[in-house]
Design a protein around this motif. Sequence first.
Motif, PDB file in Angstrom:
ATOM      1  N   LEU A  25       0.829  -1.206   0.000  1.00  0.00           N
ATOM      2  CA  LEU A  25       0.000   0.000   0.000  1.00  0.00           C
ATOM      3  C   LEU A  25       0.863   1.255   0.000  1.00  0.00           C
ATOM      4  N   ALA A  26       1.945   1.212   0.789  1.00  0.00           N
ATOM      5  CA  ALA A  26       2.741   2.421   0.942  1.00  0.00           C
ATOM      6  C   ALA A  26       3.675   2.656  -0.243  1.00  0.00           C
ATOM      7  N   SER A  29       1.982   3.690  -4.981  1.00  0.00           N
ATOM      8  CA  SER A  29       1.094   4.730  -5.510  1.00  0.00           C
ATOM      9  C   SER A  29       1.527   5.196  -6.905  1.00  0.00           C
ATOM     10  N   TRP A  32       0.237   2.700  -9.500  1.00  0.00           N
ATOM     11  CA  TRP A  32      -1.198   2.824  -9.791  1.00  0.00           C
ATOM     12  C   TRP A  32      -1.425   3.867 -10.882  1.00  0.00           C
ATOM     13  N   GLN A  33      -0.679   4.962 -10.811  1.00  0.00           N
ATOM     14  CA  GLN A  33      -0.857   5.987 -11.847  1.00  0.00           C
ATOM     15  C   GLN A  33      -0.327   5.497 -13.184  1.00  0.00           C
ATOM     16  N   GLN A  36      -2.592   3.286 -15.375  1.00  0.00           N
ATOM     17  CA  GLN A  36      -3.735   3.902 -16.049  1.00  0.00           C
ATOM     18  C   GLN A  36      -3.326   4.584 -17.350  1.00  0.00           C
TER      19      GLN A  36
ATOM     20  N   LEU B 106      -8.423   4.566   3.621  1.00  0.00           N
ATOM     21  CA  LEU B 106      -7.500   4.642   2.480  1.00  0.00           C
ATOM     22  C   LEU B 106      -7.323   6.093   2.038  1.00  0.00           C
ATOM     23  N   SER B 110      -3.390   6.895   2.764  1.00  0.00           N
ATOM     24  CA  SER B 110      -2.541   6.424   1.670  1.00  0.00           C
ATOM     25  C   SER B 110      -2.408   7.529   0.640  1.00  0.00           C
ATOM     26  N   GLN B 111      -1.402   7.406  -0.216  1.00  0.00           N
ATOM     27  CA  GLN B 111      -1.178   8.428  -1.230  1.00  0.00           C
ATOM     28  C   GLN B 111      -1.853   8.074  -2.552  1.00  0.00           C
ATOM     29  N   LEU B 112      -2.693   7.050  -2.538  1.00  0.00           N
ATOM     30  CA  LEU B 112      -3.266   6.578  -3.795  1.00  0.00           C
ATOM     31  C   LEU B 112      -4.300   7.562  -4.333  1.00  0.00           C
ATOM     32  N   ASP B 113      -4.521   7.509  -5.664  1.00  0.00           N
ATOM     33  CA  ASP B 113      -5.552   8.374  -6.240  1.00  0.00           C
ATOM     34  C   ASP B 113      -6.910   7.682  -6.163  1.00  0.00           C
ATOM     35  N   ALA B 156      -8.840  -2.522   5.516  1.00  0.00           N
ATOM     36  CA  ALA B 156      -8.600  -1.583   4.413  1.00  0.00           C
ATOM     37  C   ALA B 156      -7.124  -1.260   4.225  1.00  0.00           C
ATOM     38  N   LEU B 157      -6.403  -1.074   5.308  1.00  0.00           N
ATOM     39  CA  LEU B 157      -5.006  -0.657   5.182  1.00  0.00           C
ATOM     40  C   LEU B 157      -4.055  -1.844   5.270  1.00  0.00           C
TER      41      LEU B 157
END
Lengths: 362, 263
Positions: A25-26, A29, A32-33, A36, B106, B110-113, B156-157
């Motif tokens: 998760l950390a 990120s 993930w971009q 797309q 989240l 978190s840094q996710l979009d 979730a995390l």
Amino acid sequence: MPPTEAQLRPTPTVTRFELGGDLTLATSSALWQRIQQQQWAEIEIDASAVQRIDGAGAALLFELQQRGARILALPAQGQRLLNALSPELPLLKTTPKPAQHLITRFGARVRAANANFYLQISFLGAICAALWQSLQQLRRFRWREFCLQCELVGANAVPIITLISILFGVILAFQSAIPMRQFGAELFVANLLGLSLIRELGPLITAILLAGRTGAAFAAELGTMKVNEEINALVTFGFDPIRFLVLPRLLAGVLMAPLLTLFAEVVGLFGGALVMKGFGIPFATYYSQIAGQVNLIDLLSGLSKAAIFGFIIAAVGCYRGLATGNGASAVGAATTQAVVQILVLLVVADGLFAVVAYHMGW
Amino acid sequence: MSALIEVQGLSCGYGNKTILKDVSFSIERGEVVAILGGSGCGKSTLLKHLIGLYSPQAGSIRIAGNELVGTTGADREAILRHFGAMFQAGALFGSMSVLDNVMLPLQSFSQLDAPAIEIIARLKLRLVGLEAFADYAPAELSGGMQKRAAIARAMALDPEILFLDEPSAGLDPLTSAELDALIRRIAETQHVTCVLVSHELASIHAIADRAIMLDRSTQGIIAIDTPEALAQSSDERVNRFFNRGQLRLVPQHCAASEPTLQG
Ligand SMILES: Nc1ncnc2c1ncn2[C@@H]1O[C@H](COP(=O)(O)OP(=O)(O)O)[C@@H](O)[C@H]1O
Ligand SMILES: [Mg+2]
């Protein structure tokens, strides 16, 4: 065998990516971009270099696979995580509700308001029925609950009512004495105070305070009981929530509002008296001015108005509480609606009362 | 490697009241551990102290080697980030949809979009079998579904440790068994260590690798072992707890005999 045409076409070359590092998760990120931004159909991803992986990393692999990529050589731990997500099934997407036309929304509002109105009328009917039943069986009325509510609604409100009404009396007296003094008519401030406090302001200030203090409390308490299914429990035991919960509160409201109003008037007039004393008018003169101006009918009409206000406050508070929807936020909404509706109804009732009083010559 | 959770000489309670005295145990990575005991013996209290909601009266709690007791600020947050917790009543936020409930942690941590967060959250709901209920309000779900949604939110995390307080409380036996299976499956596939409070024998046998048994009168642990071993235990109190399902309804010795009068 028929001859076939000569053909020349490119063989699909397989693009291969190599995925490595921590897929958590950390740390994912940026990835993930990245996913797309391009097509992943027919692309192979060699995941053998993936080190740590968690649920969010597995979700990323899931998304890659959904976009057509093939994940190869994933370490066993990651494969278990991914398999738990059933990667062959696409995610359910919820279809956003189509935006409603303005007129449709308006219609829905009107309908809801209409339905609400009917409910309130039937609530009023249920109160009357419960009252009638209770009158026939006075023993079964919950006297202790009634006394407790009288204490909560009435006695416990005394400090705040004292504070506000003494302030009101003082301000009203002071602000009207200054201009009146220019005409040498400070004395008549007493008449002004007596009439306005006893006929209008006393009941109104008390009612507004009670709306915030008691109406909101009733709505929140009954609303929380509704959310916690305590009301359902009462009903299954055969208790009528109106008789059991609403009636004691309603009667306490109807009884306590006039008493508090009377108290507020006395305290307000006392505050005015202090100011007048400062302007050189002794208590006795002040008193006789008021007694000459205000008669018993004024007092009684003010107090009966207060009783009606008390009814509105308790009834709307209880109604909104019982009509609470689901969840903690519904209790907040019920409380807000209760206070707003009480204030609106207070103004309406006050206006009606003024019209009636005018025509009756009170 | 040291244990994931290591509790040493922990005393906890509320104010001056001590509920548990001098408790020590450790939990290994990947284990599912049940905390058992009668009602009011301090199971929830112990759990809340492990999560760091309350600070203990004495003792130490080490999570993956890091001391939790007395640690403040960013260090503490880093430790707490290992945890996911589900409380006794579910505690979903009623004003948000189920999906929003799962997305909330989240979005904050978190840094996710946004699209990535939505995918992850929907997959968590798939994991607990609630994918089709993403847009429901919590109040529109049944009790068992609310518990499952709460587990999805707790996951979730991707915590390392999942704390569950009475997951099957208030559920019918069938739903409760389903929930047990779900927790076991999550523990195995998601590589998460589970610490759960329970008083249901069936779920303890179904889920737990080990059980910690608390007792009210001794204010501490009376046994730590596998459920099977505890069921065979010779300790009177443990025995009573584990064999209460087999209470004999017919008294064995019918001592009362007809009075006879002999002349
Ligand atoms: N917030 C609190 N303040 C004071 N005492 C509490 C509080 N919560 C629980 N207790 C007491 O602690 C004891 C253990 O409670 P708890 O841990 O909730 O029991 P259980 O094992 O049933 O989960 C009980 O005697 C209870 O009265
Ligand atoms: Mg508990």
